[in-house]
Design a protein around this motif. Sequence first.
Motif, mmCIF file in Angstrom:
data_model
loop_
_atom_site.group_PDB
_atom_site.id
_atom_site.type_symbol
_atom_site.label_atom_id
_atom_site.label_comp_id
_atom_site.label_asym_id
_atom_site.label_seq_id
_atom_site.Cartn_x
_atom_site.Cartn_y
_atom_site.Cartn_z
ATOM 1 N N HIS A 28 0.839 -1.186 0.000
ATOM 2 C CA HIS A 28 0.000 0.000 0.000
ATOM 3 C C HIS A 28 0.871 1.233 0.000
ATOM 4 O O HIS A 28 1.834 1.342 0.758
ATOM 5 N N LYS A 29 0.523 2.186 -0.818
ATOM 6 C CA LYS A 29 1.265 3.436 -0.866
ATOM 7 C C LYS A 29 0.982 4.232 0.405
ATOM 8 O O LYS A 29 -0.176 4.410 0.800
ATOM 9 N N PRO A 30 2.029 4.737 1.111
ATOM 10 C CA PRO A 30 1.802 5.502 2.360
ATOM 11 C C PRO A 30 0.927 6.735 2.104
ATOM 12 O O PRO A 30 1.092 7.451 1.122
ATOM 13 N N MET A 31 0.009 6.971 3.014
ATOM 14 C CA MET A 31 -0.915 8.098 2.891
ATOM 15 C C MET A 31 -0.242 9.395 3.363
ATOM 16 O O MET A 31 0.564 9.401 4.280
ATOM 17 N N LYS A 32 -0.594 10.479 2.684
ATOM 18 C CA LYS A 32 -0.093 11.796 3.091
ATOM 19 C C LYS A 32 -0.992 12.365 4.186
ATOM 20 O O LYS A 32 -2.211 12.296 4.108
ATOM 21 N N VAL A 33 -0.361 12.942 5.201
ATOM 22 C CA VAL A 33 -1.102 13.604 6.274
ATOM 23 C C VAL A 33 -0.477 14.972 6.539
ATOM 24 O O VAL A 33 0.673 15.218 6.195
ATOM 25 N N ARG A 34 -1.260 15.870 7.148
ATOM 26 C CA ARG A 34 -0.798 17.227 7.431
ATOM 27 C C ARG A 34 -1.134 17.608 8.874
ATOM 28 O O ARG A 34 -2.148 17.172 9.418
ATOM 29 N N CYS A 35 -0.309 18.474 9.456
ATOM 30 C CA CYS A 35 -0.600 19.050 10.775
ATOM 31 C C CYS A 35 -1.612 20.177 10.573
ATOM 32 O O CYS A 35 -1.387 21.092 9.782
ATOM 33 N N LYS A 36 -2.717 20.100 11.291
ATOM 34 C CA LYS A 36 -3.795 21.080 11.138
ATOM 35 C C LYS A 36 -3.761 22.195 12.190
ATOM 36 O O LYS A 36 -4.627 23.064 12.190
ATOM 37 N N ASN A 37 -2.798 22.123 13.094
ATOM 38 C CA ASN A 37 -2.707 23.138 14.148
ATOM 39 C C ASN A 37 -1.771 24.256 13.700
ATOM 40 O O ASN A 37 -0.549 24.087 13.597
ATOM 41 N N LYS A 38 -2.337 25.432 13.434
ATOM 42 C CA LYS A 38 -1.554 26.521 12.838
ATOM 43 C C LYS A 38 -0.564 27.160 13.811
ATOM 44 O O LYS A 38 0.218 28.022 13.410
ATOM 45 N N TYR A 39 -0.592 26.740 15.070
ATOM 46 C CA TYR A 39 0.321 27.326 16.045
ATOM 47 C C TYR A 39 1.664 26.582 16.111
ATOM 48 O O TYR A 39 2.501 26.911 16.941
ATOM 49 N N ARG A 55 -1.898 3.429 6.002
ATOM 50 C CA ARG A 55 -3.177 4.062 5.657
ATOM 51 C C ARG A 55 -3.940 4.582 6.878
ATOM 52 O O ARG A 55 -5.064 5.054 6.740
ATOM 53 N N SER A 56 -3.339 4.476 8.052
ATOM 54 C CA SER A 56 -4.080 4.894 9.261
ATOM 55 C C SER A 56 -3.110 5.504 10.280
ATOM 56 O O SER A 56 -2.719 4.849 11.225
ATOM 57 N N CYS A 57 -2.734 6.718 10.052
ATOM 58 C CA CYS A 57 -1.836 7.395 10.991
ATOM 59 C C CYS A 57 -2.345 8.808 11.263
ATOM 60 O O CYS A 57 -3.292 9.284 10.641
ATOM 61 N N SER A 58 -1.710 9.474 12.197
ATOM 62 C CA SER A 58 -2.037 10.863 12.518
ATOM 63 C C SER A 58 -0.739 11.634 12.749
ATOM 64 O O SER A 58 0.349 11.053 12.776
ATOM 65 N N VAL A 59 -0.868 12.944 12.914
ATOM 66 C CA VAL A 59 0.312 13.795 13.009
ATOM 67 C C VAL A 59 0.515 14.271 14.444
ATOM 68 O O VAL A 59 -0.402 14.798 15.076
ATOM 69 N N ASP A 60 1.720 14.060 14.939
ATOM 70 C CA ASP A 60 2.134 14.629 16.221
ATOM 71 C C ASP A 60 2.751 15.995 15.903
ATOM 72 O O ASP A 60 3.932 16.102 15.588
ATOM 73 N N CYS A 61 1.905 17.053 15.995
ATOM 74 C CA CYS A 61 2.367 18.395 15.607
ATOM 75 C C CYS A 61 3.473 18.902 16.515
ATOM 76 O O CYS A 61 4.325 19.693 16.088
ATOM 77 N N ASN A 62 3.461 18.441 17.763
ATOM 78 C CA ASN A 62 4.471 18.924 18.700
ATOM 79 C C ASN A 62 5.876 18.493 18.283
ATOM 80 O O ASN A 62 6.844 19.247 18.425
ATOM 81 N N VAL A 67 2.616 9.455 13.125
ATOM 82 C CA VAL A 67 2.679 8.320 14.047
ATOM 83 C C VAL A 67 1.424 7.476 13.897
ATOM 84 O O VAL A 67 0.369 7.959 13.468
ATOM 85 N N CYS A 68 1.544 6.210 14.265
ATOM 86 C CA CYS A 68 0.400 5.314 14.239
ATOM 87 C C CYS A 68 -0.510 5.606 15.439
ATOM 88 O O CYS A 68 -0.032 5.866 16.537
#
Length: 436
Positions: A28-39, A55-62, A67-68
């Motif tokens: 599976h091609k890795p999914m692109k994700v973005r940090c949504k916290n503008k700070y 296909r199922s990760c989220s962004v650690d903006c800090n 990360v999974c």
Amino acid sequence: MKLAMELILMVFILALTFTEAALPTTKHKPMKVRCKNKYFPCYNQELYCPASCPRSCSVDCNNCKAVCGPVPQLPPPPKYQKQMKVVCNDKRYRACYNKPLFCPVTCPSTCTVNCASCQPVCSAASRPKRVRCLNKKYPGCYYREFTCPAACPQTCQVDSATCSPVCNCNKPGAVCEDPRFIGADGITFYFHGKKDQDFCLLTDSNLHINAHLIGKRDNNMGRDFTWVQSLGILFDNHKLYIGANNNTTTWNDALDHLTLSYDNQSINLPETDGATWKSTAGAGAGGGASAGEVTITRSKSTNAVEIIAEGMFMIKAVVVPISERDSLVHRYGITPQEDCFAHLDLRFKFYSLSGEVNGVLGQTYATNYVSRVKMGVANPVVGGEKEFHSSSVFATDCGASRFHGNRNDSVYDEGMDFSDLNCVSRTSGRGLVCKR
């Protein structure tokens, strides 16, 4: 024959296994994700999910990493506030005069200059008090916390009916500022008196309250600007004194400027919120507090108390200064470095007045009271300086005096009870709606 069949089946299974292992695995091609916290610095930056969870990760903006699994949302950092520049305007302090200073980060836009130390200091208004609704009859509001409004950052309470913080100085029984009174009828009026003299605020058969006024002469207006510096209270055979220290030049809310005494004995309350002192009066019937027993409680660690004389009265008192802004707005001509004129903002509540009560404030509680306030005037002034003048803070010699100090319960039974009067203000104190 049976053995031959088992061997053929085993060979077939092994061949099938090797064939599946030789086939290429679908990736599976890795999914692109973005940090949504503008700070955070990586806001809107493209990141790719790890191979373990393409296909199922989220962004650690800090940490700016993909990360999974879910990442808890962080609150935005506090917005930067530009620190206001302030200067000392007192020419007596040459080393500090006109020297630019910046407000501390704890109060970036609400500070003043202490010219003596040449340091910016936070004003009391930069730390508004938080209050709670403690009336269980309003379950929708009970124990909710509010921040005091800017008009009274240290002296508000919660109006349970509207579930909102209101200024004590905007409720019936208030005596605040250059003394601005709100009578029992909810009508606002002013009584100026004269500086360094004493006047009767309330006089009844078993309760007498005098106020000592401090002030500054206004030559342009031909009168004194005055404020309540202290109270002398007489009831039963007791004397209660509450005052603001009159030698306060530079205001510091962290220091206690309050003086209390009961029957000529000084009262020393620990400087902690909720600290309590009680008089040594005996208990009443049923083990409860006796009539007239006094309880004094700090509303905050310094400069604010609530005084309750059981069955007689409640007083909320706060020591406040004349700030540089107050002086500018009202044209007092006072500089904080000269004298801050520490005084009392007060709110009274009475439980057992007779119908013959009198005094600057007391007359508004009388049975036959007819307001002398001129309605429609911006700042209506009520006279009576000669009638209400007293020779000292504990004297009962004013022309309107009713006090004799011997409690007569039959008189109080016939009097008016204002303890259940409920008033709501929506007009900054110049008018209230009151009902029982």
